[in-house]
Every structure is written in C-alpha cells, then in structure tokens.
Design an enzyme around this catalytic site. Sequence first.
Site: not given
Ligand code: AMP
Length: 396
Positions: A35, A198, A354, A377
């Site tokens: 940064r 999610k 991220g 964010g």
């Molecule tokens: P996000 O912050 O929502 O972009 O989620 C990122 C996280 O999703 C990472 O830490 C990944 O390990 C997790 N992730 C990706 N694919 C899967 C999966 N099939 N099952 C569980 N976690 C996952």
Amino acid sequence: MVNIETTSFEGHKALIRVDFNVPLNDQFQVTDNTRIRAAVPTILKIVEQGGSVILMSHLGRPKSGPEDQFSLRHIVSEVSTLLGREVKFANDCIGPVAEEAAANLKPGEVLLLENLRFYKEEEKGDVAFAEKLSKLGSIYVNDAFGTAHRAHASTAVIAQFFPQNKLFGYVMQGEIDAIDKVLKHPVRPFTAIMGGAKVSSKISIIENVLGKVNHLIVGGGMTFTFIKALGGKTGASLVEQEQLELALELLKKAESMGVQIHLPVDAIIADRFANDAQTKTVNIREIPDGWMGLDIGPETEKQFDAIIQSSGTLLWNGPMGVFEMSSFEHGTRSVGESIAQATAKGAYSLVGGGDSVAAVNQFGLAEQVSYVSTGGGALLEYMEGIELPGVAAIRS
Ligand code: AMP
C-alpha cells in the site's frame, strides 16, 4: 474536475489521504509495504513539481484515543526508504503540533501525520474535525481507494473545504478507470467469473453484473447452492439452504436478460475438509453422501477456458475452490491462467476482491492480467453499483 496529470503543484501544500494501513510485526516493522509503494507515484509527482506533501492515514483499529501500537511513527522509515527522501512526522493529525509542522514544510518536503483514527471524529465523519484537517493543506488529494466506501472525515467530508482544489491521486484514478472500463465500457463479450464461499455474500454483485455481462461463470463453494436448487446431489458440500430459492430466481433472471450462466459440470470431491483427504472427480450433480466438492473438475476447466478465451472483457472475483490447500488449487490456477492467456491476446481483465487477488499473487499471475484492484470492500461496493462517498466527494 481537477486532474493529477494536468495540475501544477508548485507552491502547493498537498494534503493527501493515503491508505497506509499496513501490517506490522512484533517489532513494529512493516511486513507488507504494497500500500505504501502504491502511493509513491502520487507523492513523487507532487514533490518533484515543487509542492510539499502532508500525508494522512489510519492504521489498525485503535479503540479510543492514541495507542502506541497503532502509531504511524512506526512506518516513517519505511515510507522514507520507498520515497528515497526524508519524511518528517507530526505526532498529532490536528492542532498546534500538526499545524506548525505543516506550516514549516518547504517545497519538496514530506510530512506524515499521526493516525487519524486516534480521533473518533474521523470515522464519524465529523465536519469540524474535517475542517481542522483541511487547514493544513492548500489542495486535497484522495489516493486511498481502500477506504473510498467510507464517509469518513478524511476520505469524503473534508472535500467540501476544497471546492476548486480536490482531486484523485494515481491509485484512486487507476482503480476508477479500471472499474469504469469494465462496468461502463466493456468490449464484448463481457464475462464475469464469480467464485468464493457463499452466494449470500455475492448476491448484490451478481445482480448488478447481470445487467451488464454476456456470460456469468460461477465456481467455488457457491456453486453447490445452485446445483442443489436445480435438483442435483451435493453430498456434504457447502450449501446455503435459505438461498435455494434465490439461486433459482437468479438463474431465471439471467435467462430473461439473455445472460448465459455457466455452472461447473464436474468437481473434485473430498471425504474431509483437509489437504490430505481422499479425493475423486465426479459429475457435479452426483456427489455422494459424506463427500464435499472443494474444486472444479478438469472438464469444467476446459469449458470455462473456452468462454474466457472468446471474451473481450473479464471480471474475476472469488476463487474456484479451496485454493489455500494445494490439493484443491488447480481449478483456481487454471482459471487464472486462462484469464492471463486471454489478456495476452488482447482482452481486458480486472481481478479484484480479497481472495482472487491472493490467488493471482499465489500463482504469480498478477503481472499477466490487465489490472489487480487493491480495493477489497470498496471494489465490491462499486461493483454492486453503489456510489462510493470518497469518489462522489471529489466528483461533486
Ligand atoms: P469469498 O471471501 O466469499 O470470496 O470466499 C473465499 C473462500 O471461499 C476461500 O477461502 C476458499 O477457500 C473458499 N471456497 C472456495 N471454494 C470452496 C468450496 N468448494 N467449499 C468451501 N469453501 C470454498
């Protein structure tokens, strides 16, 4: 609007909001200076033109008032080294100490103020506090994209005291240009690649991009909510029961808007959430009980690659699998490589949010995509179609 390229900073005291919220180790040494490095071009542009610079930032989350562990004095030497010139420090960001230090600055000199968040007024967006800060400089530069989604005193409120003299620094301008290029003027076909854990955390982004893209590729943990909603067997994979209906609605909405949604067709499944778990490759709709999908499979990689290669604009947010574990990194690496290849052939690619940034860094692909956003964010909110206070304050 004033532009950093065409502004003459000679004789100006430029008050720059930077994002120097960097990680420190036990000895208060900077462990990742990304940064600070990002802000160097803006600072040097100003001092090299005969202006002086007053840097303001936050560091960490001080609870109430000054706390030594969050003092910006810890980073003075790192900033000096990266700028190649001495940086002075004021152990307050407003009041007599800051005012005297700012008043004594000579052209070409740089001053770093103490942590803005030692005053609760900063995060409250207090107008009187913003006015006190504004007295220190003659021109205001916002170069902290990471906090642009906050209406804080130093990121947005302060701009009203510089009606003619407010502008974006190179970091902010670069982020805004990259996102606008993708969301407002995409070369088609435009493909968004969404992954991550999610659906629930990505709904607003998906809804916003549906109105703009030609293709939406879905991967990562959120896949299984869609597959379950479509009647597939998802075993012990991550499924958000309460989002099943919404997943179907999103699919319908996409169809009615003419957007092609691409879901994985196969998955790497595991009998435990562990790097040394037993694994198999199966049809994504046929995951046995007790097994969980942790990455996309080889056929999916091929199909996603074909869409990516035929795209003119690519937006990537979120990994395709649990890329932190080497057994489940292949799909994310493969999509990253496809994006890099498409970029080499002329597509414009923006990677942000991220974990996708962590992924392109992990796989050494950061230099091979068009733009890696540092926004976090702020980028996600911009992608949701929200006008960021830090951006609006400069544009208004
Ligand atoms: P996000 O912050 O929502 O972009 O989620 C990122 C996280 O999703 C990472 O830490 C990944 O390990 C997790 N992730 C990706 N694919 C899967 C999966 N099939 N099952 C569980 N976690 C996952």
